[in-house]
Design a protein around this motif. Structure first.
Motif, PDB file in Angstrom:
ATOM      1  N   UNK A  51       0.965  -1.032  -0.059  1.00 27.59           N
ATOM      2  CA  UNK A  51      -0.048  -0.111   0.073  1.00 27.59           C
ATOM      3  C   UNK A  51       0.961   1.227   0.073  1.00 27.59           C
ATOM      4  N   UNK A  72      -8.040  -3.623   9.511  1.00 25.13           N
ATOM      5  CA  UNK A  72      -7.745  -2.313  10.130  1.00 25.13           C
ATOM      6  C   UNK A  72      -8.356  -1.791  11.422  1.00 25.13           C
ATOM      7  N   UNK A  80     -23.515   0.178   3.453  1.00 23.87           N
ATOM      8  CA  UNK A  80     -24.383  -0.120   2.871  1.00 23.87           C
ATOM      9  C   UNK A  80     -24.735  -1.687   2.630  1.00 23.87           C
TER      10      UNK A  80
ATOM     11  N   UNK B 145     -13.793   6.545   2.484  1.00 22.24           N
ATOM     12  CA  UNK B 145     -13.024   6.449   3.413  1.00 22.24           C
ATOM     13  C   UNK B 145     -11.752   5.752   2.924  1.00 22.24           C
ATOM     14  N   UNK B 146     -10.229   6.228   3.501  1.00 30.30           N
ATOM     15  CA  UNK B 146      -9.124   5.748   2.871  1.00 30.30           C
ATOM     16  C   UNK B 146      -8.947   4.264   3.087  1.00 30.30           C
ATOM     17  N   UNK B 148     -11.261   1.821   3.061  1.00 31.09           N
ATOM     18  CA  UNK B 148     -11.840   1.028   2.194  1.00 31.09           C
ATOM     19  C   UNK B 148     -11.252   1.096   0.822  1.00 31.09           C
ATOM     20  N   UNK B 150      -8.025   1.507   0.239  1.00 27.98           N
ATOM     21  CA  UNK B 150      -6.678   0.414   0.391  1.00 27.98           C
ATOM     22  C   UNK B 150      -7.300  -0.960   0.393  1.00 27.98           C
ATOM     23  N   UNK B 151      -8.301  -1.216   1.086  1.00 28.08           N
ATOM     24  CA  UNK B 151      -9.023  -2.668   1.332  1.00 28.08           C
ATOM     25  C   UNK B 151      -9.121  -3.007  -0.018  1.00 28.08           C
ATOM     26  N   UNK B 152      -9.809  -2.196  -0.988  1.00 29.46           N
ATOM     27  CA  UNK B 152     -10.134  -2.600  -2.348  1.00 29.46           C
ATOM     28  C   UNK B 152      -8.890  -2.920  -3.074  1.00 29.46           C
ATOM     29  N   UNK B 153      -7.830  -2.073  -2.964  1.00 27.77           N
ATOM     30  CA  UNK B 153      -6.795  -2.082  -3.710  1.00 27.77           C
ATOM     31  C   UNK B 153      -6.037  -3.603  -3.183  1.00 27.77           C
ATOM     32  N   UNK B 157      -9.137  -5.306  -6.671  1.00 31.47           N
ATOM     33  CA  UNK B 157     -10.424  -4.560  -7.397  1.00 31.47           C
ATOM     34  C   UNK B 157      -9.838  -3.873  -8.489  1.00 31.47           C
ATOM     35  N   UNK B 161     -14.271  -1.729 -10.631  1.00 28.18           N
ATOM     36  CA  UNK B 161     -15.034  -2.302  -9.380  1.00 28.18           C
ATOM     37  C   UNK B 161     -14.801  -1.066  -8.517  1.00 28.18           C
ATOM     38  N   UNK B 165     -18.388  -0.250  -7.325  1.00 24.50           N
ATOM     39  CA  UNK B 165     -18.828  -1.076  -5.877  1.00 24.50           C
ATOM     40  C   UNK B 165     -18.494  -0.215  -4.622  1.00 24.50           C
ATOM     41  N   UNK B 166     -17.541   0.686  -4.811  1.00 17.89           N
ATOM     42  CA  UNK B 166     -17.035   1.349  -3.485  1.00 17.89           C
ATOM     43  C   UNK B 166     -17.408   2.861  -3.558  1.00 17.89           C
ATOM     44  N   UNK B 169     -21.506   3.749  -4.297  1.00 20.40           N
ATOM     45  CA  UNK B 169     -22.403   3.595  -3.372  1.00 20.40           C
ATOM     46  C   UNK B 169     -22.020   4.349  -1.928  1.00 20.40           C
ATOM     47  N   UNK B 170     -20.697   4.661  -1.851  1.00 17.47           N
ATOM     48  CA  UNK B 170     -20.310   5.413  -0.571  1.00 17.47           C
ATOM     49  C   UNK B 170     -20.787   6.888  -0.688  1.00 17.47           C
TER      50      UNK B 170
END
Lengths: 241, 254
Positions: A51, A72, A80, B145-146, B148, B150-153, B157, B161, B165-166, B169-170
């Motif tokens: 990252x 995290x 959602x 949210x950073x 989230x 990072x999570x997708x990275x 994704x 996507x 998908x993030x 909707x966010x």
């Protein structure tokens, strides 16, 4: 296996961030990382996961990037989505059909005691339940490397202990390499097999110690002189001169 | 009881102010050629009801068409801008153009391009209402949210996507907030368009002004305001339905 070779991260020209760090972590090892705020503990996890890009040095991973899971501090759930959809997210993003993803989630839902909450949304959950969902999501892909960035810091002490023990049990069965960043010396030493202590700015390794408490952990071990001795040693190092 | 109060309480100042104005105007404290008595406005609403109804429907249709276009095209443009940083840097200044352009100055150009009538009014409503949709949608998608992101990275994704998908909707609450602002602006845009190209409530106001029919101006303004409230309420209901369906509706008044 993870190997860090002269790994260094500098954020600005004035303040050094982390390293250089040289470290080898065996596959299946649970390493706890302790250090004062700003010592680069979280940065170390982000460098290992890709990252962040290091300023100097190298991260050598034996497992591919898609076998890394990250938990995290704030659970990082999609507000959602239901609990079930949050847990299956890594699989559905990889194109696994929804029904198959849901059936693969089932054992993790049971192991993490989430059966009653599968259709709930994150805002309906307590902090402890949110973290359970986050851990289930991290484990559903059966990662080879699990990076935990202060996952229990927002939880009450009894829930921290309970979740920590459950995570340790799951780790014993799945056996991924675990890197746990925490501010709690007691928790870190109790859960880990090895502890790395970083100094303040810049974050350098000042202690790399094996923890000889065996595979199974119990509350009674927290009273062992050996355990308390290591806790004190880490405390003195973190307190500084 | 609380619900009844929320309807009744706002009526109290309305009744008090109306009665006050009626008194002041009838006693000639305020000249009726400047401000009509509420009873005069009511008379116009009754006697000119057919004409006002037709004008109301015209303005509502144009504003609805302009608002729909700005919601659809604004959101599509915001998605395009959010796809990457360099796309946003390249095109966002042009989106700001829609915010800064003085509508009253370009309305005559719209008449030259689109002629008198509905197309000009729709274009006018569209131009005025698209910017809040773009600005809110982009802001909502950029403020994801950073952790989230990072999570997708980490979950490998793809950019699409992550966007659909993030980020999308966010951003939904912010997007719906943009729709609410746009709803009110679309009515204003339609009225301004009608001042220039005629028709609708804007046309009624323009003609009545020239005829010194202040009572009719006020009746049309009242209907235009009601139209704005109607649009805002419809978007608020849409907001509630969408956010409730995803379990993220916060009923706290804002």
């Amino acid at each position: 296996m993870i190997e860090l070779k002269n790994l260094k991260k500098v954020f600005t020209k004035t303040s050094a961030g982390l390293g250089p760090i040289n470290l080898k972590i065996k596959a299946g090892e649970w390493m706890t990382i302790l250090g004062p705020s700003g010592s680069g503990k979280s940065t170390l996890l982000r460098l290992i996961s890709g990252l962040e890009i290091q300023t100097e040095g190298e991260v050598v991973l034996s497992s591919p990037k898609n076998e890394i899971s990250f938990v995290f501090q704030d659970a990082a759930l999609l507000p959602w989505k239901s609990v079930l959809d949050n847990i299956t997210l890594p699989l559905t993003l990889r194109g696994v059909p929804k029904l198959e993803a849901q059936s693969r989630a089932q054992p993790w839902i049971e192991k993490l005691k989430l059966s009653r909450f599968v259709s709930a949304h994150p805002h309906q959950l307590s902090g402890g339940l949110k973290m359970r969902v986050s851990i289930a999501r991290a484990l559903i892909t059966e990662p080879k490397l699990l990076l935990l960035d202060e996952p229990f810091s927002a939880l009450d002490e009894p829930i921290r202990i309970e979740l920590g023990l459950e995570l340790r049990e799951l780790w014993k069965n799945l056996n991924p390499t675990v890197l746990l960043v925490t501010h709690s010396i007691t928790e870190g030493i109790w859960l880990g097999d090895r502890v790395l202590v970083l100094s303040g700015q810049p974050g350098l390794s000042v202690l790399d110690q094996r923890i000889e408490l065996g595979k199974d952990r119990s509350m009674a071990q927290r009273a062992h002189p050996e355990f308390l001795g290591l806790v004190n040693q880490c405390y003195e190092l973190l307190r500084g001169p | 009881m609380t619900k009844a109060r929320s309807v009744l309480f706002p009526m109290i100042p309305l009744v008090v102010i109306s009665v006050g104005f009626e008194f002041l105007i009838r006693r000639n404290f305020i000249p009726s050629f400047l401000v009509p008595a509420p009873s005069q406005v009511w008379d116009v609403l009754v006697t000119d009801s057919a004409m006002l109804k037709e004008a109301f429907v015209q303005t509502a249709t144009a504003a609805a068409a302009g608002l729909s276009a700005s919601m659809i095209l604004g959101l599509m443009f915001a998605l395009f801008l959010s796809f990457s940083n360099w796309i946003r840097q390249m095109f966002y200044p042009y989106a700001v153009f829609f915010q800064t352009v003085p509508l009253i100055a370009i309305a005559p150009i719209l008449v030259i391009w689109l002629g008198y009538g509905m197309p000009t009014v729709i274009a006018s409503a569209f131009i005025v209402s698209i910017f809040p949709v773009i600005a809110n949608s982009v802001l909502g998608m950029q403020s994801t949210d950073r952790n989230l992101v990072d999570l997708f990275r980490l979950m490998d994704a793809s950019p699409l996507q992550t966007l659909f998908r993030l980020r999308l909707p966010h951003a939904m609450p912010a997007i719906l907030g943009g729709f609410k602002i746009a709803a009110g602006l679309a009515v204003i845009g339609a009225i301004v368009g009608e001042f220039i190209s005629g028709g609708g409530l804007g046309g009624v106001i323009d003609v009545a002004r020239n005829q010194q029919r202040i009572d009719r101006v006020f009746a049309a303004v009242l209907l235009a305001s009601l139209l704005g409230i109607l649009f805002f309420s419809l978007i608020s209901i849409l907001n509630r339905i969408i956010l409730t369906s995803r379990g993220t509706y916060d009923s706290t008044p804002t």
